[in-house]
Design an enzyme around this catalytic site. Structure first.
Site, PDB file in Angstrom:
ATOM      1  N   GLY A 158      49.668  51.211  36.262  1.00  0.00           N
ATOM      2  CA  GLY A 158      49.997  52.491  36.890  1.00  0.00           C
ATOM      3  C   GLY A 158      49.756  53.582  35.880  1.00  0.00           C
ATOM      4  O   GLY A 158      50.456  53.663  34.881  1.00  0.00           O
ATOM      5  N   HIS A 159      48.719  54.381  36.092  1.00  0.00           N
ATOM      6  CA  HIS A 159      48.354  55.393  35.115  1.00  0.00           C
ATOM      7  C   HIS A 159      48.407  56.779  35.749  1.00  0.00           C
ATOM      8  O   HIS A 159      47.813  57.008  36.794  1.00  0.00           O
ATOM      9  CB  HIS A 159      46.946  55.115  34.564  1.00  0.00           C
ATOM     10  CG  HIS A 159      46.823  53.762  33.910  1.00  0.00           C
ATOM     11  ND1 HIS A 159      45.633  53.119  33.717  1.00  0.00           N
ATOM     12  CD2 HIS A 159      47.778  52.931  33.404  1.00  0.00           C
ATOM     13  CE1 HIS A 159      45.852  51.949  33.123  1.00  0.00           C
ATOM     14  NE2 HIS A 159      47.138  51.810  32.928  1.00  0.00           N
ATOM     15  N   LYS A 182      48.211  55.329  28.388  1.00  0.00           N
ATOM     16  CA  LYS A 182      46.758  55.065  28.299  1.00  0.00           C
ATOM     17  C   LYS A 182      45.963  55.977  29.226  1.00  0.00           C
ATOM     18  O   LYS A 182      44.874  56.416  28.892  1.00  0.00           O
ATOM     19  CB  LYS A 182      46.454  53.598  28.655  1.00  0.00           C
ATOM     20  CG  LYS A 182      47.021  52.601  27.683  1.00  0.00           C
ATOM     21  CD  LYS A 182      46.735  51.177  28.116  1.00  0.00           C
ATOM     22  CE  LYS A 182      47.505  50.755  29.355  1.00  0.00           C
ATOM     23  NZ  LYS A 182      48.948  50.673  29.189  1.00  0.00           N
ATOM     24  N   GLN A 239      47.848  47.395  30.873  1.00  0.00           N
ATOM     25  CA  GLN A 239      48.966  46.729  30.199  1.00  0.00           C
ATOM     26  C   GLN A 239      48.909  46.969  28.680  1.00  0.00           C
ATOM     27  O   GLN A 239      48.277  47.922  28.253  1.00  0.00           O
ATOM     28  CB  GLN A 239      48.988  45.218  30.506  1.00  0.00           C
ATOM     29  CG  GLN A 239      49.372  44.875  31.940  1.00  0.00           C
ATOM     30  CD  GLN A 239      48.223  44.989  32.933  1.00  0.00           C
ATOM     31  OE1 GLN A 239      47.149  44.473  32.713  1.00  0.00           O
ATOM     32  NE2 GLN A 239      48.450  45.671  34.037  1.00  0.00           N
ATOM     33  N   ASP A 280      52.472  50.980  29.705  1.00  0.00           N
ATOM     34  CA  ASP A 280      53.045  52.316  29.904  1.00  0.00           C
ATOM     35  C   ASP A 280      53.064  53.160  28.637  1.00  0.00           C
ATOM     36  O   ASP A 280      53.954  53.988  28.450  1.00  0.00           O
ATOM     37  CB  ASP A 280      54.484  52.227  30.474  1.00  0.00           C
ATOM     38  CG  ASP A 280      54.514  51.505  31.803  1.00  0.00           C
ATOM     39  OD1 ASP A 280      53.533  51.605  32.550  1.00  0.00           O
ATOM     40  OD2 ASP A 280      55.526  50.835  32.082  1.00  0.00           O
TER      41      ASP A 280
END
Ligand code: IMO
Ligand code: MG
Length: 436
Positions: free
Chosen positions: A39-40, A15, A220, A12
């Site tokens: 989750g991006h 990225k 990650q 988080d």
């Protein structure tokens, strides 16, 4: 140009935003590890996009590759692809035939394993990541290429079921009909996914030879790496730069530039040691300011001060050339800001974060303090977009330059808030080799 973008903390870090920013300079974007635990979020003029499996560079890059190192729920992937096709018609996606398949049974197992771990439970994203990698290394895993055959699927599902029967007790998967239904569902996903399946390692090497610029998008962060992270509170894959060779099939010798992404503070979802964690009201304030709630799970994230020893380690492990720093705008809104420059313990100073659960309890962060530079108003932001780095508040620049000095690595990209245009370059990026 072959670029890798990696997270330097506990995930988080932002990225997605940095990949999206850099994707304009690359024709190809590749994911090589993890699955929908990632989750991006990317905010563009045409809306907000949340990516889990498809790399965030997909909005701009011509070729999109999901490498063999990933673990993929084919049904979620189809949904994600279809959503993306609504905004980008000519989506050229290639998915590795060798990537492993996450099934509903793996998602169930993820939760069941967490229960067994009890006190040592990790706080996983419950996306089936761990159990799918377990099967990969047990050599019982299902691969994307297996989706074509009902017989192979059935025999693999039965093997996994037999091996993990104890954990599956009392679940719907005890029923043979339910397992058979799952086999059919997986098989029916094949027709929709077939056009994308490919020996992606061959495609990547071909694109490289043809001089295409390739962007590897890590998921990650370094401290979640299965080997080098805060084990056992880690994810089940390698997350550092070296993982891209194994998870996508391009030699590590081909990478020109490694961009490490660090948040200006630290956040973490899930359990485990977090030396610079902030608790109480101050944490609540930062969490609200930064909207620190998980993209995948919605869980409130733990927050803490920037940890230089952690960054020193993760920049070394990733061989980082330049740092991209996110959320300086959020951090500046706190009146008093701290940065951990070293840890102390009863037996003296500690330079590297101890990876032993007992030793890590015994360290105390030593802090340097900064004064908050306040929120960025529209006028400042406009000036920054126009004139660049030197239009930023002095306090923010002092913070950035302190980090550069203690790490000896330039902070070349600064991302201020969600919007694309608020990501700026500080100077010119060091380039070691240009292709194409
Ligand atoms: P991105 O790519 C933040 C964390 C989980 C848990 C541990 C293991 O968005 O940075 P897993 O489901 O992987 O077995 O969970 O790792 N975790 C993440 N935290 N961002 C992520 O991805 C994460 N992926 C896994 O919260 O502590
Ligand atoms: Mg995340």
């Amino acid at each position: 140009m072959i670029t890798a973008v990696l997270g330097l903390q506990f995930g988080d870090e932002g990225k997605g935003k940095i990949t999206d920013f850099l994707s304009g300079e690359h024709s190809t974007v590749v994911r090589f590890n993890g699955g929908s635990n990632a989750g991006h979020t990317v905010v563009t003029e045409s809306g907000t996009f949340k990516f889990h499996l498809v790399p965030s560079g997909a909005l701009r890059c011509r070729n999109i590759i999901l490498g063999n190192g990933m673990v993929i729920d084919p049904i979620s992937l189809i949904e994600e692809i279809e959503k993306l096709q609504q905004v980008k018609k000519d989506l050229n996606i290639r998915i590795s035939l060798m990537a492993h398949v996450v099934t509903p049974m793996h998602k169930y197992l993820d939760r069941a394993e967490e229960e067994v771990r009890s006190k040592l439970s990790i706080g996983t994203t419950a996306q089936g990541i761990g159990p799918t990698y377990e099967d990969k290394y047990a050599r019982t895993g299902i691969r994307m290429g297996d989706l074509s055959s009902i017989e192979i699927l059935r025999s693999k599902v039965e093997t996994i079921y037999s091996m993990k029967r104890a954990l599956l007790e009392g679940s719907e998967f005890e029923s043979r009909e339910r397992r058979e239904e799952m086999v059919r569902q997986l098989n029916s996903a094949y027709e929709r996914i077939r056009p994308y399946l490919d020996y992606t390692e061959i495609t990547i090497n071909r694109l490289y030879r043809e001089g295409e610029s390739i962007l590897f998008e890590g998921a990650q962060g370094a401290m979640l790496d299965i080997d080098f992270g805060m084990y056992p509170f880690v994810t089940s894959s390698n997350t550092i730069a070296g993982a891209l060779s194994l998870g996508a099939g391009l030699s590590f010798r081909k990478v020109d530039r490694v961009v490490g992404v660090a948040k200006a503070y630290v956040s973490k979802v899930g359990a485990g040691p977090f030396p610079t964690e902030i608790l109480g009201e101050e944490a609540e304030r930062l969490r609200k300011l930064g909207n620190e709630y998980g993209t995948t799970t919605g869980r409130p994230r733990r927050v803490g001060w920037l940890d230089i020893p952690m960054l020193r380690y993760s920049t070394m492990m990733n061989d980082v050339d330049v740092i991209a720093m996110t959320r300086l705008d959020t951090l500046g809104q706190l009146g008093r800001i701290k940065v951990c420059y070293q840890y102390a313990s009863d037996s003296g100073p500690v330079d590297v974060i101890p990876r032993n659960l007992e030793d890590v309890q015994g360290i105390r962060p030593l802090y340097k303090e900064f004064t908050g530079w306040g929120p960025l108003d529209a006028q400042t932001l406009n000036a920054v977009v126009e004139k660049g780095y030197y239009a930023l508040p002095q306090g923010m620049r002092e913070y950035v330059e302190y980090v550069e000095k203690v790490l000896g690595i330039p902070v070349e990209i600064i991302s201020l808030g969600e919007r694309r245009e608020y990501t700026i370059r500080k100077g010119s990026m060091k380039v070691s080799r240009v292709t194409g």
